[in-house]
Design an enzyme around this catalytic site. Structure first.
Site, mmCIF file in Angstrom:
data_model
loop_
_atom_site.group_PDB
_atom_site.id
_atom_site.type_symbol
_atom_site.label_atom_id
_atom_site.label_comp_id
_atom_site.label_asym_id
_atom_site.label_seq_id
_atom_site.Cartn_x
_atom_site.Cartn_y
_atom_site.Cartn_z
ATOM 1 N N THR A 94 0.813 -1.226 0.000
ATOM 2 C CA THR A 94 0.000 0.000 0.000
ATOM 3 C C THR A 94 0.839 1.264 0.000
ATOM 4 O O THR A 94 0.476 2.269 -0.624
ATOM 5 C CB THR A 94 -0.922 0.001 1.240
ATOM 6 O OG1 THR A 94 -1.846 -1.075 1.090
ATOM 7 C CG2 THR A 94 -1.685 1.296 1.384
ATOM 8 N N THR B 203 1.559 -4.798 4.039
ATOM 9 C CA THR B 203 1.368 -5.208 5.438
ATOM 10 C C THR B 203 0.749 -6.601 5.556
ATOM 11 O O THR B 203 0.939 -7.266 6.573
ATOM 12 C CB THR B 203 0.465 -4.209 6.191
ATOM 13 O OG1 THR B 203 -0.803 -4.139 5.531
ATOM 14 C CG2 THR B 203 1.098 -2.845 6.254
ATOM 15 N N ASP B 204 0.002 -7.029 4.530
ATOM 16 C CA ASP B 204 -0.774 -8.267 4.700
ATOM 17 C C ASP B 204 0.084 -9.471 5.072
ATOM 18 O O ASP B 204 -0.316 -10.292 5.893
ATOM 19 C CB ASP B 204 -1.578 -8.577 3.422
ATOM 20 C CG ASP B 204 -2.754 -7.615 3.257
ATOM 21 O OD1 ASP B 204 -3.110 -6.932 4.232
ATOM 22 O OD2 ASP B 204 -3.317 -7.550 2.145
ATOM 23 N N ASP C 211 1.421 -6.691 -4.588
ATOM 24 C CA ASP C 211 0.618 -6.679 -3.381
ATOM 25 C C ASP C 211 1.161 -7.858 -2.578
ATOM 26 O O ASP C 211 1.369 -8.940 -3.135
ATOM 27 C CB ASP C 211 -0.853 -6.914 -3.769
ATOM 28 C CG ASP C 211 -1.783 -6.874 -2.574
ATOM 29 O OD1 ASP C 211 -2.688 -6.041 -2.577
ATOM 30 O OD2 ASP C 211 -1.617 -7.711 -1.646
HETATM 31 N N1 ASP Z 1 -2.714 -5.570 0.265
HETATM 32 C C1 ASP Z 1 -1.635 -4.707 0.693
HETATM 33 C C2 ASP Z 1 -0.368 -5.523 0.698
HETATM 34 O O1 ASP Z 1 -0.154 -6.305 1.592
HETATM 35 C C3 ASP Z 1 -1.935 -4.130 2.028
HETATM 36 C C4 ASP Z 1 -0.886 -3.200 2.602
HETATM 37 O O2 ASP Z 1 0.201 -3.010 2.112
HETATM 38 O O3 ASP Z 1 -1.161 -2.605 3.646
HETATM 39 O O4 ASP Z 1 0.430 -5.407 -0.186
#
Ligand code: ASP
Length: 350
Positions: free
Chosen positions: A20, A96-97, A64
């Site tokens: 993100t 973050t995922d 992602d």
């Molecule tokens: N879907 C994103 C990822 O993990 C979420 C994020 O970065 O917060 O790449």
């Protein structure tokens, strides 16, 4: 506790993998998609005020983090290994995922780290006014560059820096899909906290046996691990499929409370059957705080007697990364079991 001014002119390698932090809305379908690194630096001019030097490497393709695969971790490990001598620290921009999975497995892939490897990202893209990405990135860079008076890194570990907290990577889990405080390290205190100053808890940090050591990297991974999340009403067929799956070398059993599972005969029989086949069975609690103790209740004791190993206070992410790594190192399940019970990188309190 200590706070640290920067020393010399540190050099940091930023490794941008996606997530993100670097995404923006694609007008064609209104979904978030990654954009290139130059736009991140444009959005975070604060990076230019950093007293040291930063270089960057951008992964191709940017992803992602839901698309992370073992080959991605191997590429990450090789990127750090190949650039290790040239930099004082590494900052990995990552979605973050699956950040906790990546930080966990990377912590096992390297031994004898003498420099910080800091994962960070954000809940809102850097281009958005209320983004958390700027603070996360700028502080992660500062932490990656921080040294003690003798020139040694303050935190030579694989960590996640997020929302004012520096956490040991293999202790973290993502707990929030909306708030800025996306990660917790439930069973180990933060290694540093950022306020006006960044306060390091030196006594909690793991240091290398020797600062002269060149870290060693084990990039082989064996991912034949399944996760069995027990729940009331789970059926014998589901348990059988997971525990006795032909492509499964190890099973992480996510159990109740302090490591308890149904005590019905068919359940324990299947566990015994899997153990008798030589499968590696690891007990990790569904509770994020606290530890597995298979001596406490009869239901837990039955698992221990059937041959299930304690995962102690491990997160599932860490147990998974540790299994991938140990199984990648050896085809001998007994060897893997022995090392699963050891605290290798500060991931468990035995
Ligand atoms: N879907 C994103 C990822 O993990 C979420 C994020 O970065 O917060 O790449």
């Amino acid at each position: 506790m200590s706070t640290s001014p920067l020393q010399g002119r540190p050099s940091i390698l930023l490794i941008y993998t996606g997530g993100t932090i670097g995404m923006k809305v694609d007008p064609s379908d209104q979904t978030l998609k990654p954009f290139d690194f130059s736009q991140i630096t444009e959005e975070v001019p604060e990076l230019r005020k950093f007293a040291g030097k930063t270089d960057s490497i951008t992964f191709d393709p940017l992803i992602d983090s839901s698309d992370v695969e073992p080959s991605f971790w191997q590429m990450l490990a090789r990127t750090i290994r190949d650039n290790y001598e040239a930099y004082d620290g590494f900052v990995i921009l990552h979605g973050t995922d699956t950040m906790s999975y990546s930080a966990s497995v990377l912590s096992f892939m390297v031994r004898g780290l003498t420099k910080p490897v800091i994962f960070t990202g954000s809940q809102l893209p850097v281009g958005i006014p209320r983004t958390d990405g700027k603070e996360n990135l700028v502080s992660a860079v500062e932490i990656a560059a921080a040294k003690d008076p003798s020139g040694h890194a303050l935190v030579p570990e694989v960590c996640i820096y997020f929302n004012e907290k520096l956490m040991r990577g293999n202790r973290t889990t993502k707990v929030n899909s909306e708030g800025f405080s996306a990660f917790r390290s439930p069973n180990y205190p933060p290694l540093a906290e950022a306020g006006i100053n960044i306060r390091y808890s030196n006594s909690l940090v793991r240091y290398p046996l020797s600062w002269e050591e060149t870290p060693s990297w084990d990039t082989e991974l064996d991912t034949r691990v399944s996760i069995l999340k027990v729940h009331p009403g789970i059926t014998p067929q589901t348990v059988r499929d997971i525990l006795l799956g032909s492509d499964t070398r190890a099973v992480i059993m996510e159990t109740f409370g302090s490591g308890n599972a149904p005590s019905r005969g068919w359940f324990i029989d299947l566990v015994r059957e899997a153990a008798a086949e030589g499968k590696i069975l690891v007990n990790v609690s569904q509770c994020i705080w606290g530890s597995v103790d298979m001596g406490l209740y009869a239901t837990g004791r039955a698992l221990r007697e059937a041959g299930v190993l304690s995962g102690f206070d491990s997160t599932t992410e860490s147990a998974l990364g540790k299994l991938f790594h140990l199984m990648g190192m050896s085809g001998d399940n007994e060897w893997v079991k022995k090392h699963m019970l050891e605290n290798l990188r500060g991931e468990i309190d035995v």
